[in-house]
Design a protein around this motif. Structure first.
Motif, PDB file in Angstrom:
ATOM      1  N   LEU A  46       0.862  -1.182   0.000  1.00 49.13           N
ATOM      2  CA  LEU A  46       0.000   0.000   0.000  1.00 49.13           C
ATOM      3  C   LEU A  46       0.897   1.231   0.000  1.00 49.13           C
ATOM      4  CD1 LEU A  46      -2.799  -0.753   2.614  1.00 49.13           C
ATOM      5  CD2 LEU A  46      -3.116  -0.360   0.177  1.00 49.13           C
ATOM      6  N   ARG A  47       0.592   2.176  -0.888  1.00 48.68           N
ATOM      7  CA  ARG A  47       1.428   3.380  -0.969  1.00 48.68           C
ATOM      8  C   ARG A  47       0.542   4.614  -1.087  1.00 48.68           C
ATOM      9  NH1 ARG A  47       5.182   3.381  -5.957  1.00 48.68           N
ATOM     10  NH2 ARG A  47       3.647   4.803  -6.861  1.00 48.68           N
ATOM     11  N   TRP A  48       0.939   5.683  -0.397  1.00 46.32           N
ATOM     12  CA  TRP A  48       0.181   6.930  -0.431  1.00 46.32           C
ATOM     13  C   TRP A  48       1.130   8.099  -0.196  1.00 46.32           C
ATOM     14  CZ3 TRP A  48       0.635   3.596   3.516  1.00 46.32           C
ATOM     15  CH2 TRP A  48       0.970   4.103   4.775  1.00 46.32           C
ATOM     16  N   THR A  49       0.638   9.308  -0.491  1.00 44.29           N
ATOM     17  CA  THR A  49       1.435  10.516  -0.310  1.00 44.29           C
ATOM     18  C   THR A  49       1.104  11.149   1.032  1.00 44.29           C
ATOM     19  OG1 THR A  49       1.468  10.919  -2.697  1.00 44.29           O
ATOM     20  CG2 THR A  49       1.969  12.794  -1.257  1.00 44.29           C
ATOM     21  N   PRO A  50       2.088  11.308   1.925  1.00 42.05           N
ATOM     22  CA  PRO A  50       1.824  11.897   3.232  1.00 42.05           C
ATOM     23  C   PRO A  50       1.644  13.405   3.132  1.00 42.05           C
ATOM     24  CG  PRO A  50       4.155  11.464   3.008  1.00 42.05           C
ATOM     25  CD  PRO A  50       3.502  10.923   1.763  1.00 42.05           C
ATOM     26  N   GLY A  51       1.114  13.990   4.195  1.00 41.37           N
ATOM     27  CA  GLY A  51       0.930  15.428   4.264  1.00 41.37           C
ATOM     28  C   GLY A  51       0.386  15.821   5.617  1.00 41.37           C
ATOM     29  N   PRO A  52       0.355  17.113   5.934  1.00 39.46           N
ATOM     30  CA  PRO A  52      -0.076  17.547   7.273  1.00 39.46           C
ATOM     31  C   PRO A  52      -1.522  17.167   7.596  1.00 39.46           C
ATOM     32  CG  PRO A  52       0.163  19.420   5.772  1.00 39.46           C
ATOM     33  CD  PRO A  52       0.772  18.244   5.084  1.00 39.46           C
ATOM     34  N   ASP A  53      -2.390  17.048   6.609  1.00 39.84           N
ATOM     35  CA  ASP A  53      -3.790  16.711   6.867  1.00 39.84           C
ATOM     36  C   ASP A  53      -4.136  15.306   6.390  1.00 39.84           C
ATOM     37  OD1 ASP A  53      -4.316  19.297   7.909  1.00 39.84           O
ATOM     38  OD2 ASP A  53      -4.495  20.081   5.861  1.00 39.84           O
ATOM     39  N   VAL A  54      -3.124  14.498   6.079  1.00 36.61           N
ATOM     40  CA  VAL A  54      -3.359  13.148   5.568  1.00 36.61           C
ATOM     41  C   VAL A  54      -3.230  12.156   6.717  1.00 36.61           C
ATOM     42  CG1 VAL A  54      -2.563  11.382   3.959  1.00 36.61           C
ATOM     43  CG2 VAL A  54      -2.471  13.801   3.310  1.00 36.61           C
ATOM     44  N   PRO A  55      -4.246  11.327   6.964  1.00 34.89           N
ATOM     45  CA  PRO A  55      -4.148  10.352   8.058  1.00 34.89           C
ATOM     46  C   PRO A  55      -3.157   9.252   7.739  1.00 34.89           C
ATOM     47  CG  PRO A  55      -6.133   9.961   6.784  1.00 34.89           C
ATOM     48  CD  PRO A  55      -5.540  11.236   6.264  1.00 34.89           C
ATOM     49  N   ASP A  56      -2.685   8.599   8.770  1.00 32.89           N
ATOM     50  CA  ASP A  56      -1.828   7.441   8.607  1.00 32.89           C
ATOM     51  C   ASP A  56      -2.678   6.270   8.107  1.00 32.89           C
ATOM     52  OD1 ASP A  56       0.505   6.027   8.629  1.00 32.89           O
ATOM     53  OD2 ASP A  56       0.481   5.614  10.776  1.00 32.89           O
ATOM     54  N   ILE A  57      -2.067   5.400   7.320  1.00 29.81           N
ATOM     55  CA  ILE A  57      -2.750   4.249   6.745  1.00 29.81           C
ATOM     56  C   ILE A  57      -2.121   2.978   7.311  1.00 29.81           C
ATOM     57  CG2 ILE A  57      -3.413   3.055   4.619  1.00 29.81           C
ATOM     58  CD1 ILE A  57      -4.573   5.837   4.871  1.00 29.81           C
ATOM     59  N   ASP A  58      -2.960   2.007   7.610  1.00 26.76           N
ATOM     60  CA  ASP A  58      -2.480   0.714   8.089  1.00 26.76           C
ATOM     61  C   ASP A  58      -2.982  -0.386   7.176  1.00 26.76           C
ATOM     62  OD1 ASP A  58      -1.052   1.151  10.710  1.00 26.76           O
ATOM     63  OD2 ASP A  58      -2.933   2.178  11.130  1.00 26.76           O
TER      64      ASP A  58
END
Length: 256
Positions: free
Chosen positions: A22-34
Motif C-alpha cells: 500500500l502506498r500513499w502521499t503523506p501530508g499535514p492533513d493526511v491520516p496514517d494508513i495501516d
C-alpha cells in the motif's frame, strides 16, 4: 509486465508468494494508513481470530502471511503485507487485503494505490510490479477499504481489484468477516484524547510507535460477535460501529 487494474478486474498470478504494498502521499492533513489481511475459509469467513493480520497481530501463526514495517520511499509512505500463497492451507480460499485509518475519512488520503510484487524478487531490486490498482473511495467517508483480494482459482491464484469501503473502520471490517471483538472497553465517545484500552491479555495494550528498525509488533487481536447480515456481491456489508475501542492507530510515520 505490470497490469494496470480497474475496479472489479482480475489477473492470474504466476508468482506463488506475493508482496502487496500500500502506498500513499503523506501530508499535514493526511491520516496514517495501516495495511491488514484476513484469511478467509468457506463462506468468506475467517476460521478463527488468528486469521486477522494487522498492526497488533502482524504475523499469522503459520508464518505464511505477515505485515512488514512501514517505509518511507521516494513516492511516499508504504505499508506491506507478504503472503506465501503456495504454502497456505487449502482451507484458506481468499486473502483480503485492506487499508484503514484512525477514524479519519479516506477523502483526505492522497494517491492511494496497491502494488503487487513477486515476493521472490528483493523489494529493492527494481523489478516492476505484477499489478497496480489506484484506489478511489466511493463516498470519501470510508475509514476502511478493501483494496484487493487474492483468491484460489483451480490450482492457482488470482488477484482482484476491489476498492470497497467501510464507514465503520477496522472494527467494522473485521466483524463483517467473523472476527470476534472483546467488549470490555468503554464506549468510544467517553474517551477523550489518546485512547488507552485496558489490557485484556499479556500482549494486549495500546499500539506502539513503529520503529525505523525492522521489528515486528507483538500483540493479539481481540475483537464483538459479528453481525449476521447477508453479504452482497460476495462482500460483507458495513455494520453499525460497535461501541468499543481498538488500540490507538497512530501516528506511525517514520522519522522525517
Amino acid at each position: 509486465m505490470t497490469h494496470a487494474m480497474l475496479k472489479g478486474s482480475n489477473v492470474p498470478l504466476d508468482a506463488m508468494a506475493v508482496r502487496a504494498v500500500l502506498r500513499w502521499t503523506p501530508g499535514p492533513d493526511v491520516p496514517d494508513i495501516d495495511a491488514s489481511a484476513l484469511l478467509l475459509g468457506p463462506g468468506a469467513r475467517v476460521r478463527s481470530d488468528e486469521d486477522f493480520v494487522f498492526y497488533n497481530q502482524p504475523r499469522h501463526p503459520s508464518g505464511l502471511v505477515r505485515r512488514l514495517p512501514k517505509k518511507r520511499v521516494t513516492e511516499g509512505l508504504t505499508d506491506t503485507i507478504e503472503a506465501d500463497l503456495a504454502a497456505l492451507d487449502h482451507s484458506v480460499e481468499q486473502v483480503v487485503l485492506a487499508a484503514s485509518t484512525d477514524d479519519a475519512p479516506f477523502l483526505a488520503v492522497r494517491d492511494l494505490r496497491i502494488l503487487l510484487y513477486d515476493a521472490a524478487v528483493p523489494a529493492d531490486g527494481g523489478a516492476p510490479a505484477l499489478a497496480v490498482f489506484d484506489i478511489q473511495p466511493e463516498t470519501g467517508l470510508e475509514t476502511a477499504m478493501i483494496c484487493g483480494e487474492l483468491y484460489r482459482r483451480g490450482d492457482g491464484w488470482k488477484f482482484r481489484a476491489v476498492g470497497q469501503g467501510y464507514p465503520t473502520g477496522l472494527v467494522g471490517l473485521a466483524t463483517a468477516y467473523g472476527i470476534s471483538v472483546d467488549e470490555t472497553e468503554p464506549a468510544a465517545g467517553a474517551v477523550s484524547g489518546p485512547r488507552q484500552p485496558e489490557p485484556s491479555g499479556p500482549a494486549a495494550g495500546p499500539r506502539q510507535r513503529e520503529p525505523a528498525a525492522n521489528q515486528d509488533q507483538a500483540a493479539t487481536a481481540a475483537f464483538p460477535p459479528p453481525p449476521q447480515s447477508p453479504p452482497a456481491y460476495g462482500y460483507p456489508q458495513p455494520a453499525a460501529a460497535p461501541q468499543l475501542v481498538l488500540p490507538p492507530m497512530g501516528p506511525q510515520f517514520l522519522p522525517r
